[in-house]
Write a protein that holds these residues in place. Structure first.
Motif, mmCIF file in Angstrom:
data_model
loop_
_atom_site.group_PDB
_atom_site.id
_atom_site.type_symbol
_atom_site.label_atom_id
_atom_site.label_comp_id
_atom_site.label_asym_id
_atom_site.label_seq_id
_atom_site.Cartn_x
_atom_site.Cartn_y
_atom_site.Cartn_z
ATOM 1 N N ALA A 169 45.206 -3.285 116.173
ATOM 2 C CA ALA A 169 44.252 -4.365 116.400
ATOM 3 C C ALA A 169 43.792 -4.942 115.062
ATOM 4 O O ALA A 169 43.682 -6.167 114.905
ATOM 5 C CB ALA A 169 43.055 -3.854 117.197
ATOM 6 N N TRP A 196 44.655 -8.721 114.259
ATOM 7 C CA TRP A 196 43.509 -9.588 114.471
ATOM 8 C C TRP A 196 42.541 -9.706 113.305
ATOM 9 O O TRP A 196 41.659 -10.575 113.324
ATOM 10 C CB TRP A 196 42.726 -9.115 115.703
ATOM 11 C CG TRP A 196 43.477 -9.310 116.970
ATOM 12 C CD1 TRP A 196 44.206 -8.376 117.641
ATOM 13 C CD2 TRP A 196 43.614 -10.530 117.711
ATOM 14 N NE1 TRP A 196 44.782 -8.929 118.754
ATOM 15 C CE2 TRP A 196 44.432 -10.246 118.829
ATOM 16 C CE3 TRP A 196 43.119 -11.817 117.551
ATOM 17 C CZ2 TRP A 196 44.764 -11.211 119.762
ATOM 18 C CZ3 TRP A 196 43.443 -12.775 118.481
ATOM 19 C CH2 TRP A 196 44.256 -12.475 119.576
ATOM 20 N N TYR A 248 39.752 -12.604 112.815
ATOM 21 C CA TYR A 248 38.349 -12.213 112.958
ATOM 22 C C TYR A 248 37.526 -12.707 111.772
ATOM 23 O O TYR A 248 36.443 -13.278 111.940
ATOM 24 C CB TYR A 248 38.245 -10.690 113.071
ATOM 25 C CG TYR A 248 36.850 -10.155 112.805
ATOM 26 C CD1 TYR A 248 35.807 -10.402 113.692
ATOM 27 C CD2 TYR A 248 36.593 -9.428 111.637
ATOM 28 C CE1 TYR A 248 34.523 -9.921 113.433
ATOM 29 C CE2 TYR A 248 35.311 -8.948 111.381
ATOM 30 C CZ TYR A 248 34.289 -9.201 112.278
ATOM 31 O OH TYR A 248 33.015 -8.742 112.015
ATOM 32 N N GLY A 255 46.178 -2.968 124.507
ATOM 33 C CA GLY A 255 45.020 -3.384 123.743
ATOM 34 C C GLY A 255 45.081 -4.820 123.291
ATOM 35 O O GLY A 255 44.055 -5.530 123.298
ATOM 36 N N GLN A 256 46.267 -5.295 122.906
ATOM 37 C CA GLN A 256 46.370 -6.669 122.414
ATOM 38 C C GLN A 256 46.111 -7.691 123.514
ATOM 39 O O GLN A 256 45.716 -8.828 123.227
ATOM 40 C CB GLN A 256 47.745 -6.912 121.782
ATOM 41 C CG GLN A 256 48.144 -5.913 120.711
ATOM 42 C CD GLN A 256 47.004 -5.480 119.812
ATOM 43 O OE1 GLN A 256 46.280 -6.312 119.260
ATOM 44 N NE2 GLN A 256 46.828 -4.169 119.651
ATOM 45 N N ILE A 304 41.922 -7.428 123.898
ATOM 46 C CA ILE A 304 41.053 -7.835 122.793
ATOM 47 C C ILE A 304 40.561 -9.269 122.921
ATOM 48 O O ILE A 304 39.348 -9.518 122.813
ATOM 49 C CB ILE A 304 41.750 -7.586 121.441
ATOM 50 C CG1 ILE A 304 41.786 -6.089 121.141
ATOM 51 C CG2 ILE A 304 41.016 -8.315 120.306
ATOM 52 C CD1 ILE A 304 42.653 -5.724 119.973
ATOM 53 N N GLN A 316 36.664 -10.265 123.500
ATOM 54 C CA GLN A 316 36.020 -11.097 122.481
ATOM 55 C C GLN A 316 35.437 -12.367 123.078
ATOM 56 O O GLN A 316 34.317 -12.773 122.738
ATOM 57 C CB GLN A 316 37.034 -11.429 121.383
ATOM 58 C CG GLN A 316 36.429 -12.072 120.147
ATOM 59 C CD GLN A 316 36.333 -13.585 120.266
ATOM 60 O OE1 GLN A 316 37.214 -14.219 120.846
ATOM 61 N NE2 GLN A 316 35.274 -14.161 119.723
ATOM 62 N N TRP A 354 32.713 -10.296 119.224
ATOM 63 C CA TRP A 354 33.472 -9.398 118.357
ATOM 64 C C TRP A 354 32.859 -8.013 118.254
ATOM 65 O O TRP A 354 33.564 -7.013 118.134
ATOM 66 C CB TRP A 354 33.618 -10.007 116.961
ATOM 67 C CG TRP A 354 34.667 -11.064 116.858
ATOM 68 C CD1 TRP A 354 34.475 -12.409 116.696
ATOM 69 C CD2 TRP A 354 36.089 -10.874 116.922
ATOM 70 N NE1 TRP A 354 35.684 -13.072 116.657
ATOM 71 C CE2 TRP A 354 36.689 -12.148 116.784
ATOM 72 C CE3 TRP A 354 36.912 -9.756 117.073
ATOM 73 C CZ2 TRP A 354 38.075 -12.329 116.799
ATOM 74 C CZ3 TRP A 354 38.286 -9.941 117.083
ATOM 75 C CH2 TRP A 354 38.863 -11.207 116.948
ATOM 76 N N VAL A 370 34.191 -5.686 120.713
ATOM 77 C CA VAL A 370 35.548 -5.228 120.402
ATOM 78 C C VAL A 370 35.496 -3.960 119.550
ATOM 79 O O VAL A 370 36.213 -2.986 119.802
ATOM 80 C CB VAL A 370 36.337 -6.338 119.672
ATOM 81 C CG1 VAL A 370 37.691 -5.807 119.186
ATOM 82 C CG2 VAL A 370 36.546 -7.540 120.586
#
Length: 456
Positions: free
Chosen positions: A260, A264, A268, A393-394, A397, A401, A406, A409
């Motif tokens: 993650a 990301w 982020y 997970g991808q 997320i 979010q 965030w 997350v």
């Protein structure tokens, strides 16, 4: 001139380190340009209509691509791990590198050059990229296991497994350097580099030591014999080996968190703090620096301890606090980089130990009765289950979010690392009791996580 055994081992170490670093650098191509490619997909020009009508749709598709990649990667790891014990692992590694170069160019460069923007095309090419990327890790592990013995395995593999964060760092640097020319050139540059790396792998190294090396290890008790013994095992038999299932579950949780950050973190930093994308790419390398520190120190310390699970559990406990602090650190670059580094130490560090040192421990344990042809299969199984967890997970997320922000997350990451701890807690308790007995003189010699005698 004939190279000495030590020189050949050094060459194997360097070439495999660099080659898998290039595998990881190529994966940074998309994660480092998500803002740019998202803007391109949303733009409405005379050359092409927008691919998506809203930023949320574009972000969700990026998350879906990451999940698609990890799902394809996970499924292929089981296959390539199984095949790596049946073919020359060097050729499997090189084939994956050539395939990565082709599919990466098809995904990121060709659509921009030809103004060819289609969702099915992106999905198909990124699935293909995930399939060929899986050629690398199990076969690289098998090559390293063939050349390097049990002595100081944790430190050697801890240093070697740092090839992943090192590859991430250079991938981020290359992306930041080339991005001003256009995001399509970041894909092209990584494709060229990994293709060159494939040629070097084929020409420079041997997958297994030759007969001269075999004769030399006869007199060295700290080196294992590398002659192939036994038959390759099935995936079902591999998952039933002691310790394999526990570490598979642990890695499924931990790799989700680690990847993650891989996928990301630049986005982020751009979304949360409005930093420039190239700036976010450069700052994100501090997570990978932390991974290098955690991997090397973790390998060294676990060699000295004779056990690996207690340190891994301790690092994961610390990671929960580090993740909490990172969620609240705010837009201060120095503090952001500092806390990000500690997260890398406590998340990426233990992940590298699991897929590196522990993969070899589990693939050469006494339960295999001297069978040396299970290494790639066990490694593929361990990393494959981790990748399957990461794929899920991808997908989650961007949804978390969008709905909760965030910070939520990062709280999910903390929960997942808690589950990772629980998965190997029993193993950790057994090892701590063993260490206590050893210190009181009741038990000797030291044993690794898999029950192997630890040799210094």
């Amino acid at each position: 001139m004939q190279m000495s055994t030590s020189s050949r081992k050094a060459l194997v170490f360097v070439v495999t380190f660099v080659s898998y670093g290039l595998y990881h650098a190529s994966r940074k191509s998309l994660s480092g340009v998500k803002s740019s490619i998202k803007a391109d997909w949303l733009s409405n020009t005379s050359a092409h209509p927008p691919l998506f009508t809203s930023e949320a749709d574009a972000k969700h598709f990026l998350g879906s691509l990451d999940a698609i990649f990890m799902a394809a990667y996970a499924a292929a790891l089981f296959f390539w791990g199984w095949l790596g014990d049946r073919l020359n692992p060097k050729l499997v590694v090189a084939a994956g590198m050539i395939g990565s170069a082709i599919t990466l160019t098809l995904f990121g460069t060709i659509p921009k050059w030809l103004n060819f923007y289609h969702v099915p095309y992106y999905i198909i090419t990124y699935i293909a990229f995930g399939l060929v990327q899986a050629c690398g890790w199990p076969s690289e592990i098998a090559i390293m296991a063939n050349w390097f013995g049990k002595g100081n395995r944790g430190f050697v593999m801890g240093v070697w497994a740092a090839c992943q964060p090192v590859g991430n760092i250079f991938g981020s640097i290359f992306t930041a350097m080339v991005l001003p020319l256009g995001y399509e050139y970041t894909f092209l540059l990584n494709s060229v580099m990994i293709a060159i790396g494939a040629v070097v792998v084929v020409m420079a190294i041997d997958s297994t030591p030759n007969e001269e090396h075999e004769a030399g290890v006869e007199a060295n008790s700290t080196e294992p014999h590398h002659n192939f013994h036994g038959e390759p095992i099935s995936l079902f038999k591999a998952v039933l080996l002691p310790g394999v299932l526990a570490y598979c579950i642990c890695n499924a949780c931990l790799k989700l968190v680690n990847y993650a950050f891989f996928f990301w973190l630049p986005l982020y930093l751009t979304d949360a703090y409005n930093w420039e994308e190239s700036q976010a790419d450069q700052l994100s390398i501090w997570y990978d620096f932390g991974g290098i520190i955690g991997s090397v120190l973790g390998g060294y310390i676990t060699d000295k301890m004779g056990k690996r699970s207690p340190l891994i559990v301790a690092m994961l406990v610390c990671s929960i606090g580090c993740l909490y602090f990172y969620a609240h650190v705010g837009p201060y670059m120095f503090w952001n980089a500092l806390v990000m580094t500690t997260v890398g130490v406590t998340v990426s560090g233990p992940y590298n130990l699991i897929v590196g040192s522990i993969s070899i421990d589990l693939g050469s344990q006494p339960a295999l009765a001297g069978n040396t042809q299970a290494m790639s299969t066990v490694s593929g199984l361990l990393d494959g289950t981790g990748s399957a967890g990461s794929a899920i997970g991808q997908l989650l997320i961007p949804i978390i979010q969008d709905d909760l922000g965030w910070k939520a997350v990062f709280y999910v990451f903390m929960l997942l690392n808690g589950f990772a701890i629980l998965a190997i807690l029993k193993r950790c308790i057994i090892d701590l009791k063993s260490l206590r007995k050893m210190r009181s003189g009741e038990e000797s010699p030291l044993l690794n996580d898999d029950g192997n005698q630890h040799e210094d």
